[in-house]
Motif scaffolding. Structure first.
Motif, PDB file in Angstrom:
ATOM      1  N   SER A 165       0.827  -1.204   0.000  1.00 58.80           N
ATOM      2  CA  SER A 165       0.000   0.000   0.000  1.00 58.80           C
ATOM      3  C   SER A 165       0.860   1.252   0.000  1.00 58.80           C
ATOM      4  CB  SER A 165      -0.916  -0.002   1.220  1.00 58.80           C
ATOM      5  OG  SER A 165      -1.761   1.123   1.218  1.00 58.80           O
ATOM      6  N   THR A 166       0.627   2.128  -0.991  1.00 54.30           N
ATOM      7  CA  THR A 166       1.378   3.367  -1.118  1.00 54.30           C
ATOM      8  C   THR A 166       0.651   4.483  -0.383  1.00 54.30           C
ATOM      9  OG1 THR A 166       2.090   2.658  -3.316  1.00 54.30           O
ATOM     10  CG2 THR A 166       2.396   4.973  -2.772  1.00 54.30           C
ATOM     11  N   PRO A 167       1.366   5.322   0.379  1.00 54.31           N
ATOM     12  CA  PRO A 167       0.703   6.460   1.019  1.00 54.31           C
ATOM     13  C   PRO A 167      -0.057   7.301   0.004  1.00 54.31           C
ATOM     14  CG  PRO A 167       2.940   6.225   1.832  1.00 54.31           C
ATOM     15  CD  PRO A 167       2.797   5.256   0.694  1.00 54.31           C
ATOM     16  N   LEU A 168      -1.161   7.905   0.433  1.00 55.82           N
ATOM     17  CA  LEU A 168      -2.045   8.606  -0.493  1.00 55.82           C
ATOM     18  C   LEU A 168      -1.332   9.697  -1.284  1.00 55.82           C
ATOM     19  CD1 LEU A 168      -5.292   8.955   1.641  1.00 55.82           C
ATOM     20  CD2 LEU A 168      -4.753   7.264  -0.100  1.00 55.82           C
ATOM     21  N   THR A 169      -0.362  10.348  -0.654  1.00 59.05           N
ATOM     22  CA  THR A 169       0.341  11.429  -1.351  1.00 59.05           C
ATOM     23  C   THR A 169       1.080  10.926  -2.574  1.00 59.05           C
ATOM     24  OG1 THR A 169       1.984  11.067   0.372  1.00 59.05           O
ATOM     25  CG2 THR A 169       0.645  13.049   0.549  1.00 59.05           C
ATOM     26  N   LEU A 170       1.625   9.710  -2.493  1.00 59.67           N
ATOM     27  CA  LEU A 170       2.340   9.145  -3.638  1.00 59.67           C
ATOM     28  C   LEU A 170       1.449   8.228  -4.462  1.00 59.67           C
ATOM     29  CD1 LEU A 170       5.768   8.462  -1.931  1.00 59.67           C
ATOM     30  CD2 LEU A 170       5.290  10.146  -3.698  1.00 59.67           C
ATOM     31  N   ALA A 171       0.296   7.854  -3.917  1.00 61.56           N
ATOM     32  CA  ALA A 171      -0.616   6.986  -4.650  1.00 61.56           C
ATOM     33  C   ALA A 171      -1.172   7.682  -5.891  1.00 61.56           C
ATOM     34  CB  ALA A 171      -1.766   6.542  -3.752  1.00 61.56           C
ATOM     35  N   GLU A 172      -1.179   9.019  -5.889  1.00 64.71           N
ATOM     36  CA  GLU A 172      -1.686   9.747  -7.052  1.00 64.71           C
ATOM     37  C   GLU A 172      -0.619   9.978  -8.129  1.00 64.71           C
ATOM     38  OE1 GLU A 172      -4.796  10.399  -7.648  1.00 64.71           O
ATOM     39  OE2 GLU A 172      -5.437   9.633  -5.704  1.00 64.71           O
ATOM     40  N   THR A 173       0.614   9.578  -7.857  1.00 63.06           N
ATOM     41  CA  THR A 173       1.704   9.853  -8.800  1.00 63.06           C
ATOM     42  C   THR A 173       1.487   9.159 -10.139  1.00 63.06           C
ATOM     43  OG1 THR A 173       3.250  10.092  -6.961  1.00 63.06           O
ATOM     44  CG2 THR A 173       4.190   9.744  -9.139  1.00 63.06           C
ATOM     45  N   ALA A 174       1.298   7.844 -10.105  1.00 62.63           N
ATOM     46  CA  ALA A 174       1.176   7.092 -11.352  1.00 62.63           C
ATOM     47  C   ALA A 174      -0.091   7.464 -12.108  1.00 62.63           C
ATOM     48  CB  ALA A 174       1.181   5.596 -11.057  1.00 62.63           C
ATOM     49  N   SER A 175      -1.164   7.777 -11.382  1.00 63.97           N
ATOM     50  CA  SER A 175      -2.427   8.125 -12.041  1.00 63.97           C
ATOM     51  C   SER A 175      -2.313   9.453 -12.788  1.00 63.97           C
ATOM     52  CB  SER A 175      -3.544   8.194 -11.004  1.00 63.97           C
ATOM     53  OG  SER A 175      -3.208   9.082  -9.957  1.00 63.97           O
ATOM     54  N   VAL A 176      -1.754  10.454 -12.126  1.00 62.21           N
ATOM     55  CA  VAL A 176      -1.615  11.758 -12.772  1.00 62.21           C
ATOM     56  C   VAL A 176      -0.579  11.690 -13.891  1.00 62.21           C
ATOM     57  CG1 VAL A 176      -1.063  14.195 -12.399  1.00 62.21           C
ATOM     58  CG2 VAL A 176      -2.321  12.931 -10.660  1.00 62.21           C
ATOM     59  N   PHE A 177       0.460  10.881 -13.697  1.00 63.92           N
ATOM     60  CA  PHE A 177       1.463  10.709 -14.750  1.00 63.92           C
ATOM     61  C   PHE A 177       0.832  10.046 -15.974  1.00 63.92           C
ATOM     62  CE2 PHE A 177       5.262   8.919 -16.797  1.00 63.92           C
ATOM     63  CZ  PHE A 177       6.143   9.988 -16.699  1.00 63.92           C
ATOM     64  N   GLY A 178      -0.048   9.071 -15.739  1.00 57.82           N
ATOM     65  CA  GLY A 178      -0.743   8.431 -16.858  1.00 57.82           C
ATOM     66  C   GLY A 178      -1.611   9.410 -17.621  1.00 57.82           C
ATOM     67  N   GLU A 179      -2.280  10.297 -16.889  1.00 64.79           N
ATOM     68  CA  GLU A 179      -3.056  11.359 -17.531  1.00 64.79           C
ATOM     69  C   GLU A 179      -2.165  12.251 -18.385  1.00 64.79           C
ATOM     70  OE1 GLU A 179      -6.366  13.759 -15.732  1.00 64.79           O
ATOM     71  OE2 GLU A 179      -5.574  12.824 -13.916  1.00 64.79           O
ATOM     72  N   MET A 180      -1.024  12.638 -17.811  1.00 63.88           N
ATOM     73  CA  MET A 180      -0.124  13.541 -18.515  1.00 63.88           C
ATOM     74  C   MET A 180       0.411  12.895 -19.791  1.00 63.88           C
ATOM     75  SD  MET A 180       1.218  16.572 -18.523  1.00 63.88           S
ATOM     76  CE  MET A 180       1.209  17.249 -16.863  1.00 63.88           C
ATOM     77  N   LEU A 181       0.771  11.623 -19.726  1.00 64.06           N
ATOM     78  CA  LEU A 181       1.236  10.921 -20.926  1.00 64.06           C
ATOM     79  C   LEU A 181       0.172  10.941 -22.018  1.00 64.06           C
ATOM     80  CD1 LEU A 181       2.914   7.743 -19.358  1.00 64.06           C
ATOM     81  CD2 LEU A 181       4.092   9.643 -20.482  1.00 64.06           C
ATOM     82  N   THR A 182      -1.077  10.683 -21.611  1.00 61.73           N
ATOM     83  CA  THR A 182      -2.170  10.642 -22.581  1.00 61.73           C
ATOM     84  C   THR A 182      -2.433  12.020 -23.163  1.00 61.73           C
ATOM     85  OG1 THR A 182      -3.147   8.809 -21.328  1.00 61.73           O
ATOM     86  CG2 THR A 182      -4.567   9.929 -22.916  1.00 61.73           C
ATOM     87  N   PHE A 183      -2.452  13.033 -22.324  1.00 61.35           N
ATOM     88  CA  PHE A 183      -2.669  14.398 -22.797  1.00 61.35           C
ATOM     89  C   PHE A 183      -1.565  14.835 -23.754  1.00 61.35           C
ATOM     90  CE2 PHE A 183      -1.405  18.880 -22.124  1.00 61.35           C
ATOM     91  CZ  PHE A 183      -2.466  19.493 -22.775  1.00 61.35           C
ATOM     92  N   ARG A 184      -0.319  14.613 -23.384  1.00 59.14           N
ATOM     93  CA  ARG A 184       0.791  15.043 -24.226  1.00 59.14           C
ATOM     94  C   ARG A 184       0.792  14.317 -25.568  1.00 59.14           C
ATOM     95  NH1 ARG A 184       2.874  19.957 -22.959  1.00 59.14           N
ATOM     96  NH2 ARG A 184       3.128  20.148 -20.703  1.00 59.14           N
ATOM     97  N   ALA A 185       0.422  13.039 -25.559  1.00 66.19           N
ATOM     98  CA  ALA A 185       0.354  12.277 -26.802  1.00 66.19           C
ATOM     99  C   ALA A 185      -0.705  12.858 -27.737  1.00 66.19           C
ATOM    100  CB  ALA A 185       0.059  10.811 -26.504  1.00 66.19           C
TER     101      ALA A 185
END
Length: 617
Positions: free
Chosen positions: A428-448
């Protein structure tokens, strides 16, 4: 944060892809929860409960009062063996809870599923009564004893990160019997009001032009291209929220008081300190983030909404115009298959392995996408347990934001798959870092998508939507956090009236949104539908933390020559085994540095600059 068979599938077999009410969306998948258990009445489900209860009693008889003695031993008599058994029991109980909870969230309108969820939660709590002693007793061992055991017992040393985290709880630990009382009473306290909130939200309907709509579809109308539609939806939301305000006020008051009681008894100084501890983040870091965002309000939300008002031909927007599409934005329903391909392509361009993990969610029925009566609103990714796999819930309507939501939740899913390698206690990842991969995935999709867009109007619409999403993730969530702080602080002085809560809501919204948005009558009730306030008090700053972190992380990625993907996967795979400072160090980032937050916020400001430049062309 659970399943049984759905009413449409009473035998509990694999759910089939179903057609949405909108043919343009294509076939939308439903998840297959038989990967956890065949059904709520199956022997596998019921036997798992009986076996877990039996093992919990045996565990208590074997280890209670004997951990200090075990600390001097190794092998099957050492602390490592005890933790391995404890972890296995946690995995089983987590699987049972996931099954019941996911069933409930897929259709909370079904009385049988509500009962399943309630009974499962109560039974798990009863079983944990036999396990509660373990962490409390382990924490009572002195440092010298713990350190000697870590050196002597390799099986215990494997859990060193978990033990270190557990030791942080020691100053807030109470007597075993008191802790047991808190745990058992939770089913009739905070958890009960969580369920009341969910069931109230599920029952509510909103009348728009004579049609009764559920919350998700009504909120969706706030991004309609036609102002009258947005206004009618906003008024319908306000009217129904107002009708239910006494219930929501009771829930908020109760949850705030319940949180205060827990914090006071466990000797937490600040109202949000228990959340900070569970997030493994220092209060000073959160305070620095909060102040950085609040100072940036004029440069971000105030500035952007003033620009948008001008684009819409208004001097001041009403609150229902905040998420309106731009006048020249093309309206198109994005079919599910296109959304899937868009996200997988963006993930694959970054890392084929990332795309391969995400593809399993589609191929193996780990996603539930259609909107239906009783289904929880919004979206989430649930990790379940390491012995199984995550599930993703979305409410897909075919809008560009829905594609970004899918990218976000799949980022969580990829993270959860990778972190599962750490086992039930450390995945289990702490909530502060739990959003890292999700927001990064959004950013990858947006930039593409942005890189493929050359048309000026389309590019402007995409940039504007991304800015709005980032404002919603950073500015709006910090405003939510400030609202919670006001409510929980004031609740210590006595019960709050509906008007008092409304006033607190309006004050933080006015500060964060700025003068370009008119907060008309009715908006004062909009705090009432935000589930995070009830389910996870003070959770919301994690979104802003994650967004700003990813903005900085993405800047490193853009400038990295090689090796970024490997370091990124190492960070995700670490799960909860490392502090945020350790995880960010390989990227040259430090969340305790005020410049870190400024760097993250500057990316949002840069996108607004780009929009302003497009306006002048």
């Amino acid at each position: 944060m659970f399943n049984a068979s759905f009413p449409r599938n009473p035998a509990g077999g694999p759910a089939q892809a179903t057609k949405s009410g909108d043919e343009a969306l294509g076939r939308l998948p439903e998840w297959d929860l038989t990967h956890l258990y065949p059904g709520a009445s199956s022997p596998e489900f019921n036997n798992a409960f009986d076996e877990a209860a039996k093992k919990a009693r045996s565990f208590s008889a074997r280890w209670k009062g004997k951990l200090e003695e075990a600390a001097g031993k190794t092998g099957d008599d050492g602390l490592g063996a005890a933790i391995e058994t404890y972890e296995a029991l946690g995995d089983t109980l987590g699987r049972l809870g996931s099954f019941a909870g996911l069933s409930y969230y897929a259709n909370a309108a079904d009385p049988a599923l509500r009962k399943l969820y309630g009974d499962t939660s109560a039974r798990i709590t009863e079983i944990y009564a036999d396990l509660l002693f373990f962490e409390l007793e382990l924490n009572r061992l002195d440092e010298e004893t713990i350190n000697k055991a870590l050196e002597a017992d390799a099986r215990f040393a494997h859990y060193h990160p978990w033990v270190l985290d557990l030791r942080l709880e020691k100053p807030h630990q109470l007597d075993d019997r008191i802790e047991q009382l808190f745990m058992e009473k939770s089913t009739t306290g905070g958890q009960a009001f969580n369920r009341l909130f969910d069931q109230t939200m599920d029952r509510m309907r909103f009348t728009v032009d004579g049609e009764e709509l559920p919350l998700e579809k009504t909120l969706n109308l706030l991004s309609d291209a036609k102002e009258p539609v947005r206004r009618k939806a906003a008024e319908a939301l306000a009217a129904t929220f107002k009708d239910n305000l006494p219930t929501f006020s009771l829930i908020m008051n109760t949850v705030a008081k319940d949180t205060e009681i827990n914090s006071r008894w466990h000797a937490f100084e600040d109202i949000a300190d228990s959340r900070h501890l569970s997030n493994r983040v220092e209060r000073e870091v959160v305070d620095a983030l909060t102040e950085a965002v609040r100072e940036a309000y004029p440069r971000l939300s105030h500035r952007y909404y003033a620009m948008k008002a001008k684009w819409l031909g208004m001097e001041q927007m009403n609150y229902w115009d905040r998420n309106a599409p731009l006048p020249d934005a093309a309206e198109r329903v994005i079919p599910w298959d296109e959304a899937r391909d868009t996200v997988l392509s963006a993930y694959g361009a970054f890392s084929p392995e990332m795309a391969d993990i995400a593809r399993r969610f589609f191929d193996e029925q780990w996603i539930d996408a259609p909107i239906r009566s009783g289904k929880r609103t919004g979206a989430f990714a649930h990790p379940t347990v390491p012995s199984a796999h995550p599930y993703v819930l979305v409410n897909y309507l075919g809008k560009p934001r829905d594609v970004m939501t899918l990218a976000h939740e799949l980022g969580h899913g990829v993270h959860q798959v990778l972190a599962a390698k750490q086992g039930a206690l450390m995945c289990s990842t702490p909530l502060t870092l739990a959003e890292t991969a999700s927001v990064f995935g959004e950013m990858l999709t947006f930039r593409a998508l942005l890189s493929q867009t050359t048309d000026k109007a389309k590019r402007k619409a995409m940039l504007a939507q991304k800015v709005e999403d980032m404002i919603n993730t950073v500015v709006r969530q910090i405003a939510f956090y400030q609202f919670e702080r006001k409510v929980h602080t004031a609740r210590r002085e006595g019960e709050l009236t509906e008007d008092q809560i409304n006033e607190m809501w309006m004050s933080v919204q006015a500060e964060s949104l700025g003068p370009a948005i008119k907060l008309a009558d009715g908006y004062e009730t909009y705090w009432s539908y935000v589930p995070h306030f009830i389910h996870s008090p003070f959770y919301v700053y994690a979104y802003a933390f994650g967004d700003c972190l990813v903005n900085s992380l993405y800047a490193v990625y853009q400038n990295a020559e090689s090796g970024f993907q490997d370091k990124y996967f190492e960070m995700l795979t670490a799960g909860g085994t490392k502090h945020h400072s350790e995880l960010l160090k390989p990227f040259g980032l430090d969340a305790s540095d005020p410049a870190f937050w400024s760097k993250g916020l500057s990316m949002i400001e840069g996108l607004i600059d780009e929009l302003e430049a497009l306006d002048k062309e």
